[in-house]
Every structure is written in C-alpha cells, then in structure tokens.
Motif scaffolding. Structure first.
Motif, mmCIF file in Angstrom:
data_model
loop_
_atom_site.group_PDB
_atom_site.id
_atom_site.type_symbol
_atom_site.label_atom_id
_atom_site.label_comp_id
_atom_site.label_asym_id
_atom_site.label_seq_id
_atom_site.Cartn_x
_atom_site.Cartn_y
_atom_site.Cartn_z
ATOM 1 N N ASP A 39 0.798 -1.232 0.000
ATOM 2 C CA ASP A 39 0.000 0.000 0.000
ATOM 3 C C ASP A 39 0.829 1.279 0.000
ATOM 4 O OD1 ASP A 39 -2.302 -1.513 0.014
ATOM 5 O OD2 ASP A 39 -2.456 -1.515 2.195
ATOM 6 N N LEU A 40 2.163 1.170 -0.001
ATOM 7 C CA LEU A 40 3.063 2.323 0.004
ATOM 8 C C LEU A 40 2.680 3.360 1.067
ATOM 9 C CD1 LEU A 40 3.345 2.827 -3.853
ATOM 10 C CD2 LEU A 40 5.009 1.718 -2.384
ATOM 11 N N PRO A 41 2.632 2.949 2.332
ATOM 12 C CA PRO A 41 2.205 3.881 3.370
ATOM 13 C C PRO A 41 3.269 4.935 3.681
ATOM 14 C CG PRO A 41 2.977 1.883 4.379
ATOM 15 C CD PRO A 41 2.981 1.649 2.885
ATOM 16 N N ILE A 42 2.815 6.101 4.086
ATOM 17 C CA ILE A 42 3.711 7.154 4.539
ATOM 18 C C ILE A 42 4.304 6.704 5.876
ATOM 19 C CG2 ILE A 42 3.822 9.517 5.430
ATOM 20 C CD1 ILE A 42 1.599 10.223 3.410
ATOM 21 N N ILE A 43 5.622 6.824 5.999
ATOM 22 C CA ILE A 43 6.265 6.487 7.260
ATOM 23 C C ILE A 43 6.861 7.715 7.938
ATOM 24 C CG2 ILE A 43 6.728 4.090 6.660
ATOM 25 C CD1 ILE A 43 9.657 4.979 6.057
ATOM 26 N N TYR A 44 6.974 8.815 7.193
ATOM 27 C CA TYR A 44 7.513 10.050 7.770
ATOM 28 C C TYR A 44 7.025 11.232 6.951
ATOM 29 C CZ TYR A 44 10.668 13.715 9.278
ATOM 30 O OH TYR A 44 11.170 14.889 9.760
ATOM 31 N N SER A 45 6.754 12.331 7.621
ATOM 32 C CA SER A 45 6.478 13.600 6.940
ATOM 33 C C SER A 45 7.190 14.685 7.722
ATOM 34 C CB SER A 45 4.972 13.881 6.873
ATOM 35 O OG SER A 45 4.451 14.064 8.163
ATOM 36 N N ASN A 46 7.738 15.646 7.021
ATOM 37 C CA ASN A 46 8.425 16.706 7.747
ATOM 38 C C ASN A 46 7.418 17.770 8.191
ATOM 39 O OD1 ASN A 46 8.004 18.108 5.322
ATOM 40 N ND2 ASN A 46 10.080 18.906 5.229
ATOM 41 N N ASP A 47 7.881 18.661 9.058
ATOM 42 C CA ASP A 47 7.005 19.694 9.612
ATOM 43 C C ASP A 47 6.417 20.579 8.523
ATOM 44 O OD1 ASP A 47 7.404 18.842 12.224
ATOM 45 O OD2 ASP A 47 9.072 20.227 12.566
ATOM 46 N N GLY A 48 7.220 20.878 7.496
ATOM 47 C CA GLY A 48 6.756 21.735 6.413
ATOM 48 C C GLY A 48 5.570 21.136 5.678
ATOM 49 N N PHE A 49 5.604 19.826 5.445
ATOM 50 C CA PHE A 49 4.486 19.168 4.763
ATOM 51 C C PHE A 49 3.241 19.212 5.640
ATOM 52 C CE2 PHE A 49 1.865 15.687 3.249
ATOM 53 C CZ PHE A 49 1.929 15.861 1.874
ATOM 54 N N CYS A 50 3.414 18.988 6.927
ATOM 55 C CA CYS A 50 2.277 19.045 7.852
ATOM 56 C C CYS A 50 1.665 20.443 7.858
ATOM 57 C CB CYS A 50 2.704 18.662 9.265
ATOM 58 S SG CYS A 50 3.173 16.931 9.437
ATOM 59 N N ARG A 57 1.290 14.693 11.777
ATOM 60 C CA ARG A 57 2.022 13.475 11.410
ATOM 61 C C ARG A 57 1.192 12.235 11.698
ATOM 62 N NH1 ARG A 57 7.087 15.761 13.405
ATOM 63 N NH2 ARG A 57 8.306 16.238 11.561
ATOM 64 N N ALA A 58 0.509 12.247 12.824
ATOM 65 C CA ALA A 58 -0.306 11.077 13.194
ATOM 66 C C ALA A 58 -1.397 10.822 12.162
ATOM 67 C CB ALA A 58 -0.921 11.293 14.567
ATOM 68 N N GLU A 59 -1.946 11.867 11.575
ATOM 69 C CA GLU A 59 -2.987 11.700 10.560
ATOM 70 C C GLU A 59 -2.405 11.202 9.237
ATOM 71 O OE1 GLU A 59 -6.303 15.073 11.497
ATOM 72 O OE2 GLU A 59 -4.302 15.795 10.926
ATOM 73 N N LEU A 60 -1.161 11.549 8.956
ATOM 74 C CA LEU A 60 -0.544 11.190 7.680
ATOM 75 C C LEU A 60 0.014 9.775 7.644
ATOM 76 C CD1 LEU A 60 1.333 14.511 6.944
ATOM 77 C CD2 LEU A 60 -0.635 13.607 5.705
ATOM 78 N N VAL A 61 0.524 9.312 8.773
ATOM 79 C CA VAL A 61 1.145 7.988 8.813
ATOM 80 C C VAL A 61 0.126 6.932 8.392
ATOM 81 C CG1 VAL A 61 2.152 6.251 10.332
ATOM 82 C CG2 VAL A 61 2.854 8.628 10.536
ATOM 83 N N GLN A 62 0.566 6.051 7.528
ATOM 84 C CA GLN A 62 -0.201 4.943 6.971
ATOM 85 C C GLN A 62 -1.114 5.337 5.808
ATOM 86 O OE1 GLN A 62 0.539 1.738 7.767
ATOM 87 N NE2 GLN A 62 2.102 2.686 9.018
#
Length: 89
Positions: A39-50, A57-62
């Motif tokens: 499923d190519l899940p997100i494992i990290y996002s930087n502060d700028g993307f958030c 980050r919690a909403e983006l992971v997975q």
C-alpha cells in the motif's frame, strides 16, 4: 552483563540521511513512503508538509504516499493516476 547492540539496518540509515539532509529546509516539504509494503504507506512527513497540508504526522502515517487524499474534484485524474503508477514502478 553488557547489552549487545546489533547493527542498524541499512534502510534505517538511508531514511535518517534523507531526513537530516532535507528536513528543516523551508522550501522542501516531503513525505517518505515504505516501498516494501504493497500500500506504500507514509512512514515520515516533515514539519513543512504538515504545515502545508494542515494534517498532523499522526494523521498522515499509513496513508498512501501518493497523497491522493489531497485530491479534490478539480484534480486531473490522469495526473493522479500517473503519480500512483510511477510510485508502484
């Protein structure tokens, strides 16, 4: 008895290197996805993307790293499909 520490997995070093290199740059907003999972899940996002997207980050992971959850009714469906296909490749 001393605790033996194993070697850090190479993929973890690679991920840490990417984060250190690009995180904190004001013009570099990004997510990292796990290409070893179907499923190519997100494992990290930087502060700028958030900050840019309004997601924590919690909403983006997975979520899928194609970020198709950001697509709206005016999104070009062909372009969105192309991004997903490129990520699969």
């Amino acid at each position: 008895m001393p605790v033996k520490r194993g070697l850090v997995a190479p993929q973890n070093i690679f991920i840490q290197t990417i984060i250190k290199k690009f995180d904190g740059s004001p013009d570099r907003n990004f997510v990292l996805g796990n290409a070893q999972v179907v499923d190519l899940p997100i494992i990290y996002s930087n502060d700028g993307f958030c900050e840019l997207t309004g997601y924590s980050r919690a909403e983006l992971v997975q979520k899928h790293c194609s970020c198709d959850f950001l697509c709206g009714e005016n999104t070009n469906e062909f372009a969105a499909r192309e991004v997903k296909q490129a990520l699969r490749a």
